[in-house]
Design a protein around this motif. Structure first.
Motif, PDB file in Angstrom:
ATOM      1  N   MET A   1       7.044   5.953  -8.809  1.00 49.97           N
ATOM      2  CA  MET A   1       6.915   4.497  -8.704  1.00 49.97           C
ATOM      3  C   MET A   1       5.559   4.037  -9.188  1.00 49.97           C
ATOM      4  O   MET A   1       5.425   3.084  -9.919  1.00 49.97           O
ATOM      5  CB  MET A   1       7.104   4.050  -7.253  1.00 49.97           C
ATOM      6  N   ALA A   2       4.545   4.751  -8.760  1.00 42.99           N
ATOM      7  CA  ALA A   2       3.189   4.367  -9.127  1.00 42.99           C
ATOM      8  C   ALA A   2       3.005   4.392 -10.638  1.00 42.99           C
ATOM      9  O   ALA A   2       2.421   3.480 -11.222  1.00 42.99           O
ATOM     10  CB  ALA A   2       2.193   5.309  -8.469  1.00 42.99           C
ATOM     11  N   ALA A   5       4.557   1.391 -12.363  1.00 42.86           N
ATOM     12  CA  ALA A   5       3.791   0.160 -12.241  1.00 42.86           C
ATOM     13  C   ALA A   5       2.619   0.174 -13.212  1.00 42.86           C
ATOM     14  O   ALA A   5       2.323  -0.825 -13.858  1.00 42.86           O
ATOM     15  CB  ALA A   5       3.298  -0.002 -10.809  1.00 42.86           C
ATOM     16  N   GLU A  22      12.331  -2.764  -8.770  1.00 41.37           N
ATOM     17  CA  GLU A  22      11.002  -2.425  -8.250  1.00 41.37           C
ATOM     18  C   GLU A  22      10.087  -3.624  -8.336  1.00 41.37           C
ATOM     19  O   GLU A  22       9.315  -3.900  -7.445  1.00 41.37           O
ATOM     20  CB  GLU A  22      10.417  -1.259  -9.054  1.00 41.37           C
ATOM     21  N   ARG A  25      10.646  -6.024  -5.655  1.00 38.37           N
ATOM     22  CA  ARG A  25      10.294  -5.554  -4.324  1.00 38.37           C
ATOM     23  C   ARG A  25       8.807  -5.315  -4.128  1.00 38.37           C
ATOM     24  O   ARG A  25       8.318  -5.429  -3.028  1.00 38.37           O
ATOM     25  CB  ARG A  25      11.058  -4.259  -4.002  1.00 38.37           C
ATOM     26  N   ALA A  26       8.109  -4.980  -5.176  1.00 40.48           N
ATOM     27  CA  ALA A  26       6.740  -4.549  -4.934  1.00 40.48           C
ATOM     28  C   ALA A  26       5.686  -5.316  -5.721  1.00 40.48           C
ATOM     29  O   ALA A  26       4.594  -5.523  -5.230  1.00 40.48           O
ATOM     30  CB  ALA A  26       6.612  -3.066  -5.239  1.00 40.48           C
ATOM     31  N   VAL A  27       5.974  -5.744  -6.890  1.00 44.90           N
ATOM     32  CA  VAL A  27       4.933  -6.386  -7.678  1.00 44.90           C
ATOM     33  C   VAL A  27       4.918  -7.891  -7.445  1.00 44.90           C
ATOM     34  O   VAL A  27       3.891  -8.476  -7.184  1.00 44.90           O
ATOM     35  CB  VAL A  27       5.103  -6.076  -9.179  1.00 44.90           C
ATOM     36  N   TYR A  30       2.870  -9.824  -4.588  1.00 46.97           N
ATOM     37  CA  TYR A  30       1.436 -10.080  -4.713  1.00 46.97           C
ATOM     38  C   TYR A  30       1.144 -11.214  -5.682  1.00 46.97           C
ATOM     39  O   TYR A  30       0.116 -11.877  -5.567  1.00 46.97           O
ATOM     40  CB  TYR A  30       0.706  -8.785  -5.068  1.00 46.97           C
ATOM     41  N   PRO A  89       6.552  -7.262   2.270  1.00 48.81           N
ATOM     42  CA  PRO A  89       5.534  -6.513   3.001  1.00 48.81           C
ATOM     43  C   PRO A  89       4.772  -7.412   3.979  1.00 48.81           C
ATOM     44  O   PRO A  89       4.575  -8.603   3.714  1.00 48.81           O
ATOM     45  CB  PRO A  89       4.605  -6.003   1.903  1.00 48.81           C
ATOM     46  N   VAL A  92       1.906  -9.612   2.710  1.00 48.75           N
ATOM     47  CA  VAL A  92       2.308 -10.804   1.959  1.00 48.75           C
ATOM     48  C   VAL A  92       2.704 -11.918   2.930  1.00 48.75           C
ATOM     49  O   VAL A  92       2.288 -13.074   2.780  1.00 48.75           O
ATOM     50  CB  VAL A  92       3.485 -10.463   1.014  1.00 48.75           C
TER      51      VAL A  92
ATOM     52  N   GLU B  58       7.774  -3.475   6.374  1.00 52.56           N
ATOM     53  CA  GLU B  58       6.984  -2.520   5.619  1.00 52.56           C
ATOM     54  C   GLU B  58       5.635  -3.092   5.234  1.00 52.56           C
ATOM     55  O   GLU B  58       5.451  -4.298   5.138  1.00 52.56           O
ATOM     56  CB  GLU B  58       7.733  -2.074   4.370  1.00 52.56           C
ATOM     57  N   ALA B  59       4.694  -2.200   5.096  1.00 50.71           N
ATOM     58  CA  ALA B  59       3.403  -2.577   4.547  1.00 50.71           C
ATOM     59  C   ALA B  59       3.264  -1.815   3.241  1.00 50.71           C
ATOM     60  O   ALA B  59       3.766  -0.700   3.110  1.00 50.71           O
ATOM     61  CB  ALA B  59       2.282  -2.208   5.502  1.00 50.71           C
ATOM     62  N   LYS B  78      -3.185   0.282  -8.524  1.00 48.83           N
ATOM     63  CA  LYS B  78      -2.244  -0.205  -7.526  1.00 48.83           C
ATOM     64  C   LYS B  78      -1.054   0.745  -7.466  1.00 48.83           C
ATOM     65  O   LYS B  78      -0.498   1.116  -8.487  1.00 48.83           O
ATOM     66  CB  LYS B  78      -1.738  -1.600  -7.908  1.00 48.83           C
ATOM     67  N   THR B  79      -0.690   1.119  -6.261  1.00 52.17           N
ATOM     68  CA  THR B  79       0.511   1.932  -6.130  1.00 52.17           C
ATOM     69  C   THR B  79       1.577   1.116  -5.409  1.00 52.17           C
ATOM     70  O   THR B  79       1.274   0.158  -4.712  1.00 52.17           O
ATOM     71  CB  THR B  79       0.246   3.210  -5.324  1.00 52.17           C
ATOM     72  N   ASN B  80       2.808   1.512  -5.592  1.00 48.58           N
ATOM     73  CA  ASN B  80       3.901   0.798  -4.952  1.00 48.58           C
ATOM     74  C   ASN B  80       4.364   1.470  -3.664  1.00 48.58           C
ATOM     75  O   ASN B  80       5.377   1.108  -3.120  1.00 48.58           O
ATOM     76  CB  ASN B  80       5.105   0.713  -5.901  1.00 48.58           C
TER      77      ASN B  80
END
Lengths: 133, 207
Positions: A1-2, A5, A22, A25-27, A30, A89, A92, B58-59, B78-80
């Motif tokens: 995943m890292a 990104a 992804e 859900r993650a980017v 922010y 998260p 956020v 989740e964090a 930055k990691t996911n």
């Protein structure tokens, strides 16, 4: 995943369907907070309760802000519950709730300024409450 | 409950016990942390007594990646990576909401633990006697911070494989730390574990 990104920020041209999941859900979260990871001037424990003051502003809010307002209008919601229901998260949600609180759109209830005496009373109530379950 | 502009499901109380307080006064919230190794039964324990189906939040490690991410030294990458945390809620008489938060299992997520234990009544540490070492970090953590905690030895299939005092010796915890058998699936057993913890927290406060 890292790695995904990192590559995306490096300008990889095409995103696959997996990447888009992804991303959502993650980017994107922010982006939602414009890069901020801490709420401005407010302490927001996981169990802090959030209540919408008015839904008048709902129409003009972004979809995540709107969802927070809608959820916390129906019933008071903890920061942790908002995070779970919105699938965002915690960090956020804290920033978004912090913004809404500063704008006067939600009220945040926390257990601050507790004295040892009042804490003990609360614990007594918790003990009696659990015992009566 | 209707959410005309949202596709987010309304949170539902399983038994309808948790309702909004009258007059716009929010309930008093308190929390208890449920710790222990991976797959020891934390979410089962929470679910056995929670009014709501346990929720997951989740964090993102992104928030704390510098100096915490073990991908190799200090980095602004930055990691996911996310860390999930399950929790439940119990409405108690007197307009009290008790939250039960399960800890994420790995020690590199201790930044989450600090967040969790702030203001908590204390912690129930679930022990799996087949993997005693999996609760060491929780015991160390709460001992070091003088946070009230109890040790609940989860009996899978209702079978106690080890004597309590043997477990105590193996964990090297003081005799004052309450230790007992529990069954994470049993509401009654969970209730008793919480009562033991709250009683301990009160005696500490009065000491």
């Amino acid at each position: 995943m890292a790695d995904d990104a990192a590559e995306r920020r490096d300008g990889r041209p095409e995103a696959t369907a997996y990447d888009e999941i992804e991303e959502s859900r993650a980017v994107r979260p922010y982006t939602m907070t414009r890069g901020r990871t801490r709420p401005g001037h407010i302490d927001l424990p996981l169990e802090a309760l959030v209540r919408a003051v008015s839904t008048d502003a709902v129409g003009s809010a972004t979809s995540e802000r709107r969802r927070i307002l809608e959820l916390s209008t129906a019933t008071v919601q903890s920061v942790a519950e908002l995070s779970a229901h919105l699938r965002l998260p915690l960090g956020v949600v804290r920033v978004l709730v912090g913004d809404l609180a500063e704008e006067g759109l939600v009220v945040v209830h926390t257990q601050k300024d507790q004295t040892p005496q009042s804490n003990l009373k609360v614990l007594e109530s918790v003990l009696n409450g659990i015992s009566s379950l | 409950m209707a959410f005309p502009h949202s596709d987010v499901a309304a949170p539902e109380a399983r038994d309808g016990a948790a309702q909004e307080a009258p007059g716009g006064v929010a309930p008093i919230t308190v929390k208890i942390v449920v710790a222990g190794g991976f797959a020891v039964g934390k979410t089962t324990f929470i679910g056995s007594i929670s009014d709501i189906e346990p929720l997951s939040t989740e964090a993102a490690m992104t928030e704390h990646s510098v100096g915490v991410d073990d991908a190799g030294g200090v980095s602004d990458r930055k990691t996911n990576t996310t860390v999930a945390m399950d929790f439940g809620r119990i409405a108690l008489p007197g307009d009290l909401w008790l939250y039960l938060f399960g800890t994420p299992g790995q020690d590199r997520f201790h930044f989450m633990w600090d967040d969790l234990v702030k203001g908590a009544i204390g912690a129930v540490v679930l022990v799996d006697t087949d993997r005693l070492e999996s609760c060491f970090e929780a015991v160390d953590y709460f001992e070091a911070r003088q946070i009230p905690f109890v040790l609940a030895v989860n009996c899978f299939d209702g079978v106690a494989k080890h004597g309590i005092e043997d477990v105590r010796e193996a964990l090297a915890v003081r005799a004052e730390v309450p230790m007992f058998y529990t069954d994470a699936r049993s509401r009654q057993a969970t209730k008793q574990a919480l009562i033991t913890l709250v009683t301990l927290a009160m005696s500490r406060m009065q000491a």
